[in-house]
Design an enzyme around this catalytic site. Structure first.
Site, PDB file in Angstrom:
ATOM      1  N   ALA A  99       0.828  -1.209   0.000  1.00  0.00           N
ATOM      2  CA  ALA A  99       0.000   0.000   0.000  1.00  0.00           C
ATOM      3  C   ALA A  99       0.866   1.264   0.000  1.00  0.00           C
ATOM      4  O   ALA A  99       1.906   1.293  -0.643  1.00  0.00           O
ATOM      5  CB  ALA A  99      -0.978  -0.023   1.179  1.00  0.00           C
ATOM      6  N   SER A 100       0.465   2.286   0.734  1.00  0.00           N
ATOM      7  CA  SER A 100       1.120   3.592   0.638  1.00  0.00           C
ATOM      8  C   SER A 100       2.550   3.615   1.159  1.00  0.00           C
ATOM      9  O   SER A 100       3.289   4.558   0.887  1.00  0.00           O
ATOM     10  CB  SER A 100       0.295   4.653   1.369  1.00  0.00           C
ATOM     11  OG  SER A 100      -0.912   4.891   0.674  1.00  0.00           O
TER      12      SER A 100
END
Length: 362
Positions: A99-100
């Site tokens: 993810a981020s």
């Protein structure tokens, strides 16, 4: 002895020899903090010494009592182990969508590829359209025209969509590998795996499908085909903390500061590192990691992540970080399966680990 087990004669005596001492790099207080923070939820936490790569904590949850196997295990005990959430799986060495947290890699690739500079700015919006499909910003609207530091702090998806498309998947994969993804040894422990960042050619070979622009967009924010182990996430963030040097993680104290665990230069320029580190500090000062700025520990730096899970299940929560921010000593990575937001489920675990570490330094 004869067939009845009766001694008949001595063939010889060989005196026993002591084995070599084995000392792990694991720090007991940090290991306890990691396991306590996970609270038997599915997930993992890894802590590294950013300079040497010594593994200070390697926690996988849920776990089991290995003393069960020093005797005959009952059917009831075995069934109980089978009915829980895979306690035999070492989640610290299993791949997850980062993810981020992967936006660190996308930043490095965008700048080091020459497509952007540390001072580049990009206009963000509520979404971008690609091939008739809208790829949305998290939280609704955009953030206006921002640079890399703000994009990391706000975790702007539309900023990194555009960086990824301009940079290209090959460069993102290249810099991901330089930061340790898919390249980090799994400590010699059985059952581990490596992360992967497939390129267009590799996707076609593996899945028999062409590469689409949507694959690049997903890759840029750590979704899609990207998989990273918690151990690799810790190596990745430690390279940012350690002025671009990638450490080789290890569990034996005898391996520390030896040729076999020698660190390796990633090639990241000081200017690239400076903008990434500034963004990661902003995450903790003003962003999704600000729980870590409650005054109980020195200033640290890090990045949260919230990874979508197929099937509509609750998202996985992630956090990577290092501290102290001005002179890093440890780096960590936390993953909580179906934990929801990184700021809610993963950051508190990191906080407990940091508190245990800085308490030792007093």
């Amino acid at each position: 002895v004869d067939v009845n087990g009766k001694e008949s004669r001595w063939l010889g005596v060989k005196p026993p020899e002591s084995g070599a001492p084995v000392q792990l790099t694991i720090n007991l207080d940090l290991q306890k903090a990691a396991e306590k923070g996970l609270k038997n939820r599915r997930g993992a936490a890894v802590v590294l010494d950013v300079k040497t790569g010594a593994v200070l904590a390697l926690a996988s949850s849920p776990s089991f009592d290995p003393n069960l196997f020093t005797r005959r295990i009952s059917q009831t005990e075995w069934r109980k182990l089978q009915n829980t959430d895979d306690p035999f799986l070492n989640r610290a060495l299993q791949g997850y969508p980062p993810a981020s947290t992967f936006k660190i890699v996308t930043t490095a690739a965008g700048i080091e590829s020459g497509k952007f500079t540390p001072d580049s700015t990009i206009g963000t919006s509520a979404f971008i359209s690609l091939g008739g499909v809208q790829f949305h910003e998290h939280g609704g609207g955009g953030y206006g025209v921002i640079g890399f530091r703000e994009a990391i702090a706000y975790s702007s998806n539309t900023f990194f969509y555009q960086v990824g498309l301009a940079t290209g998947p090959e460069q993102i994969a290249k810099w991901g590998r330089r930061l340790g993804i898919g390249e980090t040894p799994s400590l010699g422990i059985g059952g581990g795996s490596h992360g992967s960042i497939p390129t267009p050619a590799e996707k076609e070979k593996l899945y028999g499908e062409p590469w689409y622009g949507g694959d690049t967009v997903s890759m840029a924010i750590g979704q899609g085909l990207v998989q990273v182990t918690p151990l690799e996430l810790a190596v990745m963030i430690s390279a940012i903390a350690n002025n671009g040097w990638r450490v080789r993680p290890h569990l034996l104290a005898s391996q520390t500061n030896t040729v076999e665990t020698q660190r390796k230069a990633t090639g990241l320029k000081p200017s690239t590192l400076a903008v990434i580190r500034s963004g990661l500090e902003s995450v903790v000062k003003d962003g999704t990691g600000r729980q870590l700025s409650d005054g109980s520990i020195p200033l640290t730096a890090g990045k949260t992540g919230t990874a979508e899970v197929p099937g509509g299940k609750t998202n996985n929560a992630l956090f990577v970080g290092y501290g102290p921010a001005n002179k890093p000593e440890i780096a960590l990575a936390v993953v909580v399966e179906n934990g929801g937001y990184g700021a809610v489920a993963a950051v508190p675990i990191a906080h407990e680990i940091y508190k245990a570490y800085f308490k030792q330094r007093r």
